[in-house]
Design an enzyme around this catalytic site. Sequence first.
Site, short mmCIF file in Angstrom:
data_model
loop_
_atom_site.label_atom_id
_atom_site.label_comp_id
_atom_site.label_asym_id
_atom_site.label_seq_id
_atom_site.Cartn_x
_atom_site.Cartn_y
_atom_site.Cartn_z
N ASN A 107 41.67 13.53 117.04
CA ASN A 107 42.84 14.36 116.74
C ASN A 107 43.98 13.53 116.20
O ASN A 107 44.10 12.35 116.52
CB ASN A 107 43.38 15.04 118.02
N ALA A 145 38.12 9.86 120.44
CA ALA A 145 38.64 8.70 119.72
C ALA A 145 39.35 7.75 120.68
O ALA A 145 39.18 6.52 120.60
CB ALA A 145 39.60 9.17 118.62
N ASN A 146 40.15 8.29 121.60
CA ASN A 146 40.87 7.42 122.55
C ASN A 146 39.89 6.60 123.38
O ASN A 146 40.09 5.40 123.61
CB ASN A 146 41.72 8.27 123.50
N GLU A 154 35.99 18.31 124.33
CA GLU A 154 36.69 18.78 123.12
C GLU A 154 35.73 18.94 121.94
O GLU A 154 36.16 19.09 120.80
CB GLU A 154 37.85 17.85 122.77
N GLY A 192 46.00 5.86 142.03
CA GLY A 192 44.78 5.08 141.87
C GLY A 192 43.55 5.95 141.66
O GLY A 192 43.62 6.99 141.01
N ASP A 208 41.77 8.65 129.28
CA ASP A 208 40.80 8.21 128.26
C ASP A 208 40.66 6.70 128.27
O ASP A 208 39.55 6.17 128.10
CB ASP A 208 41.24 8.69 126.88
N ASN A 250 41.33 0.57 136.17
CA ASN A 250 42.60 0.89 136.82
C ASN A 250 43.72 0.02 136.24
O ASN A 250 44.83 0.49 135.97
CB ASN A 250 42.44 0.65 138.32
O1 RIB Z 1 43.61 12.91 126.58
C1 RIB Z 1 44.67 12.85 125.68
C2 RIB Z 1 44.30 13.54 124.39
O2 RIB Z 1 44.11 14.91 124.65
C3 RIB Z 1 45.35 13.47 123.32
O3 RIB Z 1 45.23 12.32 122.52
C4 RIB Z 1 45.17 14.77 122.57
O4 RIB Z 1 44.65 14.60 121.29
C5 RIB Z 1 44.26 15.63 123.44
O5 RIB Z 1 43.03 15.73 122.92
#
Ligand code: RIB
Length: 310
Positions: free
Chosen positions: A11, A42-43, A137, A225, A252, A276
């Site tokens: 995104n 992506a993250n 997603e 935590g 993420d 963590n």
């Molecule tokens: O987890 C965070 C992400 O959730 C954001 O980067 C946003 O794009 C949503 O997908």
Amino acid sequence: MGRVFVAGSINMDVVATADRHPRVGETVAGHEVFYFPGGKGANQAVSAAKLGAPTTLIGRLGTDAFGHDLKTFLAAQGVDLSYVTDTAGIHSGTAIITLANADNTIVVVPGANGFVSADDIATVALAKGDIAVSQFEIPLATISAFFNRARAAGATTILNPAPAIAFGAELLDLVDVLILNETELSLLAKTELRDSDEPARFIEAARALRGDRDMIVCVTLGKRGVVALADGKPLVVEGRAVKAVDTTGAGDCFVGAVAAQLAAGKSIRDALDYANIAASICVQRMGAAPSMPTAAEVKAFRRPGEGRAP
Ligand code: RIB
């Protein structure tokens, strides 16, 4: 070393900062607008890649300007994009985020992410020792197909069921490591949980959700935590006191770090300690994907005696 394969969303995060979140029907004045690369898939891929794991992302982008910018950014982070395809006639995934007091609200519009299909993962060359990661997603049927292929290849599967939706036991049966926050656990275990609950409450809910599966369940509790259930035994990782400026993408970061550590052959305990630390660095920076730390940063940020992370 194994590789990390992430099938998931990509995104563009359109972020507005404000002093507080608007109430329903209210308009508040904001301060700044940012365009940050994001999307849970992506993250997580950027997190794993920056922490040193060979990482491939499987996903879709639109043929718009966001798609072009996201591809350029992801390639620069060292993520293999051979399985990221362009889809004509649809926009790239877009998240509209309001950020106030380090906390966010997000509206995510899937766009091309909604078209990631079983065909997209059909030729991915998974092998024993690899880690297959996904989240909610992209379509659930695609995740099932991906995890079935991963299991057949002897790879380990990690599911991050976010954003939380109810889903069938057939998918849970394909999961080796489940990583979720307390809200997601509450929904999936069908039990009321508060973030102030004792660790034992989360363990109890994790145990109920796991049933008789041979699955590790990790519950991320933000600044408190992590608690986990591994081999039927509880694990607790203490939170780290840091000054958060933006928690977007911290979960993420955690998932990507666990994947990278497991791909490197580390134990789940070591992976959780390491992740963590990584997530506590992420929350101190603005943006989702751009806030993922490098392995050198995690090493430098580790406190003496903390965990057994390298
Ligand atoms: O987890 C965070 C992400 O959730 C954001 O980067 C946003 O794009 C949503 O997908």
